[in-house]
Design a protein around this motif. Structure first.
Motif, mmCIF file in Angstrom:
data_model
loop_
_atom_site.group_PDB
_atom_site.id
_atom_site.type_symbol
_atom_site.label_atom_id
_atom_site.label_comp_id
_atom_site.label_asym_id
_atom_site.label_seq_id
_atom_site.Cartn_x
_atom_site.Cartn_y
_atom_site.Cartn_z
ATOM 1 N N HIS A 299 0.707 -1.139 -0.061
ATOM 2 C CA HIS A 299 -0.002 0.089 0.017
ATOM 3 C C HIS A 299 0.590 1.286 0.085
ATOM 4 O O HIS A 299 0.340 2.359 -0.108
ATOM 5 C CB HIS A 299 -0.898 0.200 1.117
ATOM 6 C CG HIS A 299 -1.755 -1.202 1.310
ATOM 7 N ND1 HIS A 299 -2.838 -1.386 0.438
ATOM 8 C CD2 HIS A 299 -1.881 -2.183 1.968
ATOM 9 C CE1 HIS A 299 -3.521 -2.643 0.838
ATOM 10 N NE2 HIS A 299 -2.889 -2.911 1.675
ATOM 11 N N TYR B 247 -6.446 0.572 -1.870
ATOM 12 C CA TYR B 247 -6.578 1.421 -0.623
ATOM 13 C C TYR B 247 -6.293 0.558 0.578
ATOM 14 O O TYR B 247 -6.657 -0.801 0.575
ATOM 15 C CB TYR B 247 -8.004 1.943 -0.604
ATOM 16 C CG TYR B 247 -8.286 3.054 -1.786
ATOM 17 C CD1 TYR B 247 -7.602 4.395 -1.621
ATOM 18 C CD2 TYR B 247 -9.093 2.618 -2.776
ATOM 19 C CE1 TYR B 247 -7.895 5.113 -2.521
ATOM 20 C CE2 TYR B 247 -9.337 3.788 -3.495
ATOM 21 C CZ TYR B 247 -8.591 4.864 -3.616
ATOM 22 O OH TYR B 247 -8.826 6.130 -4.460
ATOM 23 N N ALA C 273 2.541 4.709 -11.408
ATOM 24 C CA ALA C 273 1.539 5.530 -11.980
ATOM 25 C C ALA C 273 0.570 4.894 -13.047
ATOM 26 O O ALA C 273 -0.435 4.947 -13.168
ATOM 27 C CB ALA C 273 1.801 6.779 -12.341
ATOM 28 N N PRO D 41 -9.881 2.033 -8.002
ATOM 29 C CA PRO D 41 -9.255 1.063 -7.242
ATOM 30 C C PRO D 41 -9.884 0.246 -6.194
ATOM 31 O O PRO D 41 -10.680 0.785 -5.729
ATOM 32 C CB PRO D 41 -8.090 2.255 -6.479
ATOM 33 C CG PRO D 41 -8.351 3.022 -7.200
ATOM 34 C CD PRO D 41 -9.531 3.202 -8.004
ATOM 35 N N PRO E 183 -8.395 11.796 -3.513
ATOM 36 C CA PRO E 183 -7.745 10.899 -4.312
ATOM 37 C C PRO E 183 -8.502 10.161 -5.396
ATOM 38 O O PRO E 183 -8.192 9.481 -6.224
ATOM 39 C CB PRO E 183 -7.404 9.548 -3.325
ATOM 40 C CG PRO E 183 -8.553 9.717 -2.299
ATOM 41 C CD PRO E 183 -8.692 11.121 -2.101
ATOM 42 N N TRP F 226 3.329 2.680 -4.913
ATOM 43 C CA TRP F 226 2.505 2.765 -6.194
ATOM 44 C C TRP F 226 3.190 3.337 -7.660
ATOM 45 O O TRP F 226 3.722 4.590 -7.369
ATOM 46 C CB TRP F 226 1.233 3.582 -6.099
ATOM 47 C CG TRP F 226 0.139 3.769 -7.265
ATOM 48 C CD1 TRP F 226 -0.398 2.917 -8.044
ATOM 49 C CD2 TRP F 226 0.012 4.826 -7.517
ATOM 50 N NE1 TRP F 226 -1.016 3.397 -8.959
ATOM 51 C CE2 TRP F 226 -0.752 4.858 -8.584
ATOM 52 C CE3 TRP F 226 0.362 6.393 -7.234
ATOM 53 C CZ2 TRP F 226 -1.366 5.939 -9.388
ATOM 54 C CZ3 TRP F 226 0.041 7.326 -8.067
ATOM 55 C CH2 TRP F 226 -1.066 7.164 -9.106
ATOM 56 N N LYS G 150 -9.554 12.005 -11.513
ATOM 57 C CA LYS G 150 -8.233 11.632 -10.617
ATOM 58 C C LYS G 150 -8.869 10.317 -9.971
ATOM 59 O O LYS G 150 -9.885 10.232 -9.417
ATOM 60 C CB LYS G 150 -8.182 12.657 -9.599
ATOM 61 C CG LYS G 150 -6.856 12.726 -8.963
ATOM 62 C CD LYS G 150 -6.944 13.708 -7.710
ATOM 63 C CE LYS G 150 -5.696 13.384 -6.757
ATOM 64 N NZ LYS G 150 -5.703 14.700 -5.938
ATOM 65 N N ARG G 151 -7.941 9.328 -9.844
ATOM 66 C CA ARG G 151 -7.946 8.127 -9.365
ATOM 67 C C ARG G 151 -6.444 7.812 -9.092
ATOM 68 O O ARG G 151 -5.432 8.058 -9.678
ATOM 69 C CB ARG G 151 -8.686 7.083 -10.062
ATOM 70 C CG ARG G 151 -7.842 6.954 -11.366
ATOM 71 C CD ARG G 151 -8.698 5.716 -12.124
ATOM 72 N NE ARG G 151 -8.245 5.339 -13.377
ATOM 73 C CZ ARG G 151 -8.455 4.434 -14.259
ATOM 74 N NH1 ARG G 151 -9.429 3.703 -13.816
ATOM 75 N NH2 ARG G 151 -7.803 4.399 -15.326
ATOM 76 N N LYS G 152 -6.286 6.830 -8.170
ATOM 77 C CA LYS G 152 -5.032 6.187 -7.884
ATOM 78 C C LYS G 152 -4.971 5.045 -8.990
ATOM 79 O O LYS G 152 -5.075 3.941 -8.604
ATOM 80 C CB LYS G 152 -5.221 5.536 -6.510
ATOM 81 C CG LYS G 152 -3.722 5.422 -5.948
ATOM 82 C CD LYS G 152 -3.721 5.046 -4.504
ATOM 83 C CE LYS G 152 -2.417 4.540 -3.946
ATOM 84 N NZ LYS G 152 -2.175 4.296 -2.586
ATOM 85 N N GLY G 153 -4.554 5.390 -10.258
ATOM 86 C CA GLY G 153 -4.161 4.560 -11.263
ATOM 87 C C GLY G 153 -3.963 5.324 -12.439
ATOM 88 O O GLY G 153 -3.765 6.358 -12.403
ATOM 89 N N GLY H 115 -3.783 1.499 -8.145
ATOM 90 C CA GLY H 115 -3.615 1.653 -6.915
ATOM 91 C C GLY H 115 -4.631 0.834 -6.219
ATOM 92 O O GLY H 115 -5.658 0.223 -6.422
#
Length: 259
Positions: A24, A35, A29, A52, A183, A27, A201-204, A33
Motif C-alpha cells: 500500500h 486502498y 502510476a 481501485p 484521491p 504505487w 483523478k484516481r489512484k491508477g 492503486g
C-alpha cells in the motif's frame, strides 16, 4: 562505478522484498492503486472495474462534480447507500433540496437511518462534517458545497482518513480545475437513461475519455419513481423528512450520538 552482477542481483532482490511487504505504500502510476481501508461496491460492475479495489473507498474524500444537480448522482450512489444503511446511519449535509421521505422509504432506506443537517453558513457545514467523521457513528456522509477552500478540503480529507466513514463531497463541475487532496474525483453529466462519467483523478492510470453508465429508471424493490430530493418550491406529494422527525440539526446542536 557499476556494481558487480552479483551485487546488482542482490540489490534488486532486496528491493523486491521490501516492495512485497509494503503493497500500500508504493504505487506506480501505470498500475491501478489499492486502498488500505474498506471499500463498498458501487453496484455497477463497469464502474467498479475503473476504481481501485473495485468500489467506493472509505476513509477518503471522494468528490462528485456535477454538470447540474439531479443529473443522476443519487441513483448512482443508491446501491452503496442501501448497503451502508443496513448497519449504520447516513448523513445528508446541506442538500440542495428537501429530502423526500417517501422516496427514501421506497428505495429501502428507512427514515430512522437518515440524519439531515442544515446549517446557515459554510463554515458551520464544514464543522459539522468534521464532527460526523470524528464521531464515527455514521457509515456515510453526503455533503453538498458549491465553494470550498483547499484548506477546508485538506481538513476533511484528514478527518476522513482517521475514520471508516464514506465521504462524498458533491460540488459543481466548475470546481474541476481546482486542486484537491481527494484521491478520487469524478465528473457527472446527464445522459439518456444514465450518466456520462469522467474519471478526473484516481489512484491508477489516467482515464482520458468519459464513459457512459446506464442507471436504473426506477427505484429498486418498488415501482415508485419519486425523486429522493425535491425542490423546496414544489408542492410535496408526500411528507418530507422533517415532518416526522425533529427539526434540521444546526451546528453546535448535534444529536447526542454525534457529540
Amino acid at each position: 562505478m557499476p556494481l558487480p552482477a552479483s551485487a546488482s542481483s542482490s540489490l534488486a532482490a532486496a528491493v523486491q522484498s521490501v516492495v512485497s511487504t509494503l503493497p500500500h505504500a508504493l504505487w506506480r502510476a501505470d498500475q491501478m492503486g489499492v486502498y488500505q481501508g474498506a471499500v463498498t461496491a458501487t453496484g455497477y460492475a463497469a464502474l467498479d472495474r475503473e476504481l481501485p479495489n473495485g468500489g467506493w473507498p472509505h476513509s477518503a474524500l471522494i468528490e462528485l462534480l456535477l454538470h447540474q444537480s439531479g443529473c443522476g448522482e443519487m441513483r448512482l450512489l443508491q446501491p452503496a447507500l442501501l448497503q451502508i444503511a443496513q448497519q449504520r446511519r447516513i448523513v445528508l449535509l446541506q442538500p440542495p433540496h428537501l429530502p423526500q421521505l417517501a422516496a427514501w422509504e421506497n428505495a429501502g432506506l428507512a427514515s430512522e437511518k437518515l440524519l439531515w443537517i442544515k446549517t446557515g453558513r459554510s463554515v458551520d457545514a464544514l464543522w459539522s462534517a468534521e464532527q460526523v467523521l470524528r464521531n464515527g457513528s455514521c457509515g456515510a456522509l453526503l455533503m453538498w458545497q458549491p465553494h470550498v477552500r483547499g484548506e477546508a478540503l485538506r481538513r476533511l480529507h484528514l478527518a476522513a482518513q482517521a475514520s471508516d466513514t464514506l465521504l462524498w463531497m458533491i460540488r459543481p463541475l466548475s470546481a474541476a480545475h481546482e486542486s484537491s487532496p481527494s484521491p478520487l474525483r469524478l465528473s457527472l453529466q446527464p445522459a439518456r437513461n444514465g450518466v456520462e462519467i469522467q474519471l478526473l483523478k484516481r489512484k491508477g492510470p489516467q482515464h482520458e475519455h468519459a464513459f457512459y453508465l446506464p442507471l436504473p429508471a426506477i427505484v429498486p424493490a418498488t415501482d415508485a419513481v419519486a425523486p429522493i430530493l425535491t425542490t423546496p418550491s414544489a408542492t410535496p406529494l408526500h411528507g418530507t423528512l422533517d415532518r416526522y422527525t425533529s427539526p434540521a440539526i444546526g451546528a453546535g446542536n448535534l444529536a447526542p450520538a454525534l457529540v
